[in-house]
Design an enzyme around this catalytic site. Structure first.
Site, short mmCIF file in Angstrom:
data_model
loop_
_atom_site.label_atom_id
_atom_site.label_comp_id
_atom_site.label_asym_id
_atom_site.label_seq_id
_atom_site.Cartn_x
_atom_site.Cartn_y
_atom_site.Cartn_z
N HIS A 278 33.39 37.95 36.42
CA HIS A 278 33.12 39.23 37.07
C HIS A 278 32.10 40.07 36.31
CE1 HIS A 278 37.14 38.96 39.51
NE2 HIS A 278 36.18 38.18 39.98
N THR B 99 46.93 37.94 35.30
CA THR B 99 46.18 38.25 36.51
C THR B 99 47.12 38.32 37.69
OG1 THR B 99 44.38 37.60 38.01
CG2 THR B 99 45.51 35.81 36.87
P1 OAD Z 1 45.27 43.14 38.04
O1 OAD Z 1 45.31 44.54 37.53
O2 OAD Z 1 45.19 42.92 39.51
O3 OAD Z 1 46.57 42.38 37.53
C1 OAD Z 1 47.00 42.49 36.20
C2 OAD Z 1 48.11 41.52 35.97
O4 OAD Z 1 48.43 41.52 34.60
C3 OAD Z 1 49.42 41.81 36.73
O5 OAD Z 1 49.90 40.64 37.34
C4 OAD Z 1 50.37 42.29 35.62
O6 OAD Z 1 51.73 41.93 35.87
C5 OAD Z 1 49.84 41.53 34.42
N1 OAD Z 1 50.09 42.16 33.12
C6 OAD Z 1 50.21 43.46 32.80
N2 OAD Z 1 50.37 43.63 31.48
C7 OAD Z 1 50.32 42.39 30.93
C8 OAD Z 1 50.40 41.90 29.59
N3 OAD Z 1 50.54 42.73 28.56
N4 OAD Z 1 50.33 40.56 29.41
C9 OAD Z 1 50.18 39.72 30.45
N5 OAD Z 1 50.10 40.13 31.73
C10 OAD Z 1 50.16 41.45 31.97
O7 OAD Z 1 44.09 42.41 37.24
P2 OAD Z 1 43.23 41.14 37.66
O8 OAD Z 1 44.10 40.11 38.30
O9 OAD Z 1 42.46 40.76 36.46
O10 OAD Z 1 37.51 42.75 39.82
O11 OAD Z 1 42.27 41.75 38.74
C11 OAD Z 1 41.34 40.92 39.36
C12 OAD Z 1 40.10 41.69 39.68
O12 OAD Z 1 40.43 42.81 40.50
C13 OAD Z 1 39.41 42.31 38.48
O13 OAD Z 1 38.61 41.42 37.76
C14 OAD Z 1 38.59 43.38 39.13
C15 OAD Z 1 39.60 43.95 40.09
O14 OAD Z 1 39.05 44.54 41.23
C16 OAD Z 1 36.26 43.19 39.70
O15 OAD Z 1 35.99 44.13 38.99
C17 OAD Z 1 35.28 42.41 40.47
#
Ligand code: OAD
Length: 254
Positions: free
Chosen positions: A121, A199
């Site tokens: 990204h 994620t």
């Molecule tokens: P999200 O914010 O959608 O999801 C974060 C995930 O991390 C959730 O499933 C939480 O349960 C988990 N989580 C939280 N704290 C944690 C920890 N300490 N250890 C492990 N897991 C934990 O983030 P992404 O899936 O990365 O896109 O989001 C995907 C994309 O959506 C991002 O890259 C961004 C956003 O729009 C763009 O900017 C293009």
């Protein structure tokens, strides 16, 4: 219980030669960088992505978008790599067939010691011109107050064409960086083991990589304190955080 899971995952890690680690915002959560979904202070719970993370939004109000990204840049720069980033770097250094793929736009994997991460990204700090796409090497944080998210700051102008400078991230509706995505796809096609860390698994095409690897026979292990869209296809769900589980895995392998 955590120790048993660490031992199981360590056995999988030891056995596999070709490994993909796919990370998301949860990887940086314990560094103090906000996630996008799930938590009360998550970014997309507080802000509308359609007003901030699309090319149309930038065209409509570049100062609003740029100000918001300056705030995110300042937060990412102030953060430090956590124990999870560091443990992953050590794990991957001992496994030449390991590919680290991230959806994160911060540089905490690199600062934690991972030299060659595929950023699907983009990169918060790889600024470029919105009009001519040339790189911009100025430091936009110098001399600005980026302490609050809603400050409107006009973006700097391109030294070549005078167009507005945009952050080097992938916005909604835009394509992923071709080379990084092709390399991630190819690593997933060949992977024996995929570790999916922090994620929600909701944003495609990155979110489709674990399913693709699974269809090719890979074992999928998820590290996430909560259930996600990946959980149903994971062979093992390690309900822990990145900064706790990864050092445990490293220690189990030592
Ligand atoms: P999200 O914010 O959608 O999801 C974060 C995930 O991390 C959730 O499933 C939480 O349960 C988990 N989580 C939280 N704290 C944690 C920890 N300490 N250890 C492990 N897991 C934990 O983030 P992404 O899936 O990365 O896109 O989001 C995907 C994309 O959506 C991002 O890259 C961004 C956003 O729009 C763009 O900017 C293009």
């Amino acid at each position: 219980m955590q120790g048993e899971i660490a031992t199981t995952v360590a056995a999988d890690w030891r056995q596999a030669q070709r490994i993909v680690v796919l990370t998301g915002a949860g990887m940086s959560a314990e560094s103090g960088v906000a996630t996008f979904r799930g938590a009360r202070h998550a970014l997309w719970e507080r802000f509308d992505p359609m007003q901030l993370a699309t090319a149309e939004a930038f065209r409509a109000d570049s100062a609003l978008v740029w100000g918001w990204y300056l705030w995110r840049m300042a937060a990412a720069r102030a953060a430090a790599a956590n124990a999870g980033h560091r443990a992953l770097a050590a794990l991957a250094a001992d496994k030449p067939g390991c590919t680290v793929v991230t959806q994160n736009v911060d540089d905490l994997h690199e600062r934690g010691g991972s030299p060659a991460v595929l950023h699907l990204h983009g990169d918060l700090f790889a600024h470029r011109c919105f009009d001519c796409s040339r790189e911009y090497d100025g430091d936009p944080l110098i001399g600005v107050d980026a302490s609050a998210p809603q400050q409107r700051v006009p973006p700097p102008r391109c030294h070549h064409c005078g167009g507005p400078i945009r952050p080097g991230v992938v916005w909604f509706g835009e394509s992923l960086p071709e080379r990084a995505f092709a390399a991630a796809l190819s690593a997933c096609e060949r992977a024996e083991l995929v570790l999916v860390i922090g994620t929600s698994g909701l944003v495609h095409p990155a979110a489709g990589l674990p399913a693709l690897a699974k269809r090719q026979g890979a074992r999928i292990i998820e590290i996430n304190p909560e259930a996600s869209a990946i959980s149903s296809l994971a062979d093992l769900h390690w309900r822990s955080t990145a900064a706790r589980a990864l050092p445990q895995l490293r220690d189990a392998l030592a």
